[in-house]
Design an enzyme around this catalytic site. Structure first.
Site, short mmCIF file in Angstrom:
data_model
loop_
_atom_site.label_atom_id
_atom_site.label_comp_id
_atom_site.label_asym_id
_atom_site.label_seq_id
_atom_site.Cartn_x
_atom_site.Cartn_y
_atom_site.Cartn_z
N LYS A 142 -9.97 13.19 7.81
CA LYS A 142 -9.47 12.85 9.14
C LYS A 142 -9.37 14.11 10.00
O LYS A 142 -9.10 15.18 9.47
CB LYS A 142 -8.04 12.27 9.04
CG LYS A 142 -7.94 10.86 8.53
CD LYS A 142 -6.48 10.41 8.52
CE LYS A 142 -6.32 9.03 7.92
NZ LYS A 142 -6.96 7.95 8.68
N ARG B 243 -7.64 -0.39 1.13
CA ARG B 243 -8.17 -1.63 0.57
C ARG B 243 -8.55 -1.48 -0.91
O ARG B 243 -8.52 -2.45 -1.66
CB ARG B 243 -9.37 -2.11 1.41
CG ARG B 243 -10.54 -1.16 1.44
CD ARG B 243 -11.47 -1.41 2.61
NE ARG B 243 -10.87 -0.99 3.89
CZ ARG B 243 -11.46 -1.14 5.09
NH1 ARG B 243 -12.64 -1.71 5.18
NH2 ARG B 243 -10.85 -0.74 6.18
N ASP C 206 -11.99 7.34 3.61
CA ASP C 206 -10.79 7.12 4.41
C ASP C 206 -10.37 5.65 4.45
O ASP C 206 -9.30 5.31 4.94
CB ASP C 206 -11.01 7.67 5.83
CG ASP C 206 -9.70 7.84 6.60
OD1 ASP C 206 -8.63 7.78 5.97
OD2 ASP C 206 -9.77 8.04 7.83
N LYS D 212 0.86 -1.20 0.00
CA LYS D 212 0.00 0.00 0.00
C LYS D 212 0.89 1.24 0.00
O LYS D 212 1.68 1.44 0.92
CB LYS D 212 -0.91 0.01 1.23
CG LYS D 212 -1.65 1.34 1.45
CD LYS D 212 -2.56 1.32 2.68
CE LYS D 212 -3.13 2.72 2.98
NZ LYS D 212 -4.00 2.75 4.18
N ASP E 43 1.75 6.56 5.28
CA ASP E 43 0.78 5.60 4.74
C ASP E 43 1.26 4.88 3.48
O ASP E 43 0.53 4.11 2.88
CB ASP E 43 -0.55 6.32 4.49
CG ASP E 43 -1.76 5.44 4.78
OD1 ASP E 43 -1.60 4.42 5.49
OD2 ASP E 43 -2.85 5.75 4.26
N1 BES Z 1 -4.07 4.80 6.87
C1 BES Z 1 -5.20 4.54 7.70
C2 BES Z 1 -4.91 3.54 8.82
C3 BES Z 1 -3.88 3.94 9.85
C4 BES Z 1 -4.27 4.37 11.09
C5 BES Z 1 -2.52 3.81 9.59
C6 BES Z 1 -3.33 4.71 12.05
C7 BES Z 1 -1.57 4.14 10.56
C8 BES Z 1 -1.98 4.59 11.79
C9 BES Z 1 -6.33 3.97 6.87
O1 BES Z 1 -6.39 4.40 5.56
C10 BES Z 1 -7.62 4.38 7.51
O2 BES Z 1 -7.88 5.54 7.54
N2 BES Z 1 -8.36 3.40 8.02
C11 BES Z 1 -9.60 3.64 8.65
C12 BES Z 1 -10.64 2.71 8.05
C13 BES Z 1 -12.03 2.98 8.49
C14 BES Z 1 -12.54 4.25 7.84
C15 BES Z 1 -12.88 1.80 8.10
C16 BES Z 1 -9.45 3.36 10.12
O3 BES Z 1 -8.85 2.36 10.48
O4 BES Z 1 -9.93 4.16 10.93
ZN ZN Z 2 -4.62 4.96 4.72
MN MN Z 3 -7.42 6.21 5.31
#
Ligand code: BES
Ligand code: ZN
Ligand code: MN
Length: 495
Positions: A271, A345, A341, A259, A282
């Site tokens: 965010k 995936r 966000d 990714k 990321d």
């Molecule tokens: N890049 C983030 C996940 C992340 C969180 C990486 C903290 C490193 C530290 C990912 O793209 C994301 O935002 N995930 C969301 C998904 C949700 C919206 C289903 C999350 O985990 O809050």
């Molecule tokens: Zn992300």
């Molecule tokens: Mn995200």
């Protein structure tokens, strides 16, 4: 990186700025680890009481510095805790060496007299010197924390070929991890999908890895709806980079996917600032996949390797993908986007379908995918999910052999049902429930892996970026998580 050499010499008579010695034992009952016998003798009979008076502990990574004085030829002796066992575990050795070297930034030379009686230990020490000596100084106009100049590992194995090649392997691995850290630490204004793709091509130039970059026009023509959908809101278009290493006599064919979101603002599902500040990290999965691939080729491991990294920037503009949009992914499956966000995936899905076309014997993806994985396992453990129960168990063990912490998480029938729960598209991208979000994401990804291909998903959202203080060989910022495990995987498939 620090230059590392082996020498067979008397530690207490070695001229160096700093001499690192291990300490083992329980509570205040501590003694010098093997390799330190001569040093203890040189300080004389009062040395055990000196250790007591200084309250020296053997806690892994605890550093105490004492003057060399007339006892030894080094200016300072660095006592570093290696844990309670005389037979020091490899990871304690690595963490101890990392702490010691980190505490010596600025020293011109360091010699280490530690348990270095096998090539395996020599490799661990070399690796930890490289990792602990890391500093990201590119953006500092003045910095006092120069890394250590040169390191000498004192060992009776100094003239043995297996020990020398152990140093080479340890150095190559540490360089790969450090290169990943550099890429992760580079801020998003200097690393976007286009410049990252260029950089990957530049790093591979002249080596054994072939690189092919698909630009946005090519992605459009081939129908990469996931990568394009995520990248649409950015001023810099997305890229899909393919790396391929095909040595003669390959024992297996591995597939890697990473990714590479060069910045994750969350998109229209924006965010909050506090969660956004570290989101230059990321692209850690992509960086890990790239640097591990280059290292595997440099080590000439006899495995075929095909890697894909999806590069996009998740931003806001009038062109951004909206919640409610339906994307058609590479290969034709449709996805209802409900939270922009959850972009990782989407870019991974396209890459997993592509990677499946190569029919690897094992497919591994690496991603900073979910905050839920951090909630479940903490900030230093990688979540492992798989379509194969054997791998679910064996991968954490393999990771431990490489010095990384990983733990299995299930893909339950419940999350699979939720992934299939969209009313208007083939798949739902997220569920309204927050429960088991790491597993939900894995269930979503599994839909894009072709039947019959063993697949492992590594969620490195916790360990990829260290927002806390440094510890052991782990610095603040990018850590290079998963690089050592990917190299270990190739190493063990080559045997
Ligand atoms: N890049 C983030 C996940 C992340 C969180 C990486 C903290 C490193 C530290 C990912 O793209 C994301 O935002 N995930 C969301 C998904 C949700 C919206 C289903 C999350 O985990 O809050
Ligand atoms: Zn992300
Ligand atoms: Mn995200």
């Amino acid at each position: 990186m620090i230059s590392i050499s082996l020498r067979k010499a008397v530690p207490e008579k070695t001229r160096t700025a700093a001499l690192v010695v291990g300490v083992v034992g329980k509570g205040s009952d501590v003694r010098l680890a093997s390799g330190g016998e001569g040093v203890a003798a040189a300080y004389g009979r009062s040395f055990p009481s000196t250790l007591k008076a200084l309250k020296v502990k053997a806690k892994v990574g605890e550093v105490t510095k004492i003057p060399g004085g007339d006892a030894v030829s080094a200016s300072v002796v660095v006592l570093v805790g290696l844990g309670d066992q005389d037979d020091v575990p490899l990871e304690s050795l690595r963490r101890g060496v990392g702490s010691a070297v980190r505490s010596l930034a600025g020293a011109s030379s360091v010699a280490l007299t530690l348990p270095a009686d096998t090539p395996e230990r020599v490799r661990a020490i070399a690796e930890a010197i490289g990792l602990g000596g890391y500093a990201f100084t590119r953006y500092l106009s003045e910095h006092q924390t120069e890394p250590v100049g040169e390191a000498v590992i004192l060992t009776g194995l100094a003239r043995r070929r297996d020990a020398r090649s152990a140093v080479e392997v340890g150095t190559t691995v540490a360089e790969a991890v450090n290169a990943t850290r550099d890429m992760v630490n580079t801020p998003s204004n200097d690393l976007d999908p286009v410049s990252m793709a260029d950089r990957i091509a530049e790093l591979a130039k002249g080596g054994r890895v072939r690189v092919k970059v698909l630009d946005d026009a090519e992605l459009e023509r081939a129908g990469y709806g996931g990568i394009l959908g995520v990248g649409k809101g950015s001023a810099t278009p997305p890229r899909l980079v393919r790396l391929s290493y095909r040595p003669r006599g390959a024992k297996a064919h591995l597939g890697f996917v990473g990714k590479g979101i060069t910045f994750d603002s969350g998109g229209l599902s924006l965010k909050p600032t506090s969660s956004m500040v570290t989101m230059k990290c990321d692209m850690s999965g992509a960086a890990a996949v790239v640097m591990a691939t280059l290292a595997i080729a440099e080590l000439r491991l006899p495995v075929r390797l095909t890697a894909y990294v999806s590069l996009a920037e998740n931003m806001i503009s009038g062109a951004s993908t909206r919640p409610g949009d339906v994307l058609t992914m590479y290969g034709g499956k449709t996805v209802e986007v409900l939270n922009t966000d959850a972009e990782g995936r989407l870019v991974l899905a396209d890459a997993l379908v592509t990677a499946s076309e190569d029919k690897p014997d094992l497919l591994v993806d690496v991603a900073t995918l979910t905050g839920g994985c951090v909630v479940a396992l903490g900030e230093s453990i990688t979540g492992v999910m798989s379509n194969d129960d054997g791998l679910l168990r064996s991968i954490p063990e393999l990771a431990a052999r490489a010095g990384e912490e990983m733990w299995p998480l299930p893909i339950t029938d419940e999350v699979v049902e939720r992934v299939k729960g969209s009313k208007i598209a083939d798949l739902a991208q997220v569920s309204t429930k927050r429960a088991a979000s790491a597993s939900f994401a894995a269930a979503f990804l599994r839909e894009f892996v072709a039947d019959g291909i063993p697949w492992v998903h590594l969620d490195i959202a916790g360990p990829a970026f260290n927002a806390n203080s440094p510890s052991g060989y782990t610095p603040k910022g990018g850590t290079g998580a998963a690089v050592r495990t990917l190299i270990q995987l190739a190493t063990e498939h080559a045997e």
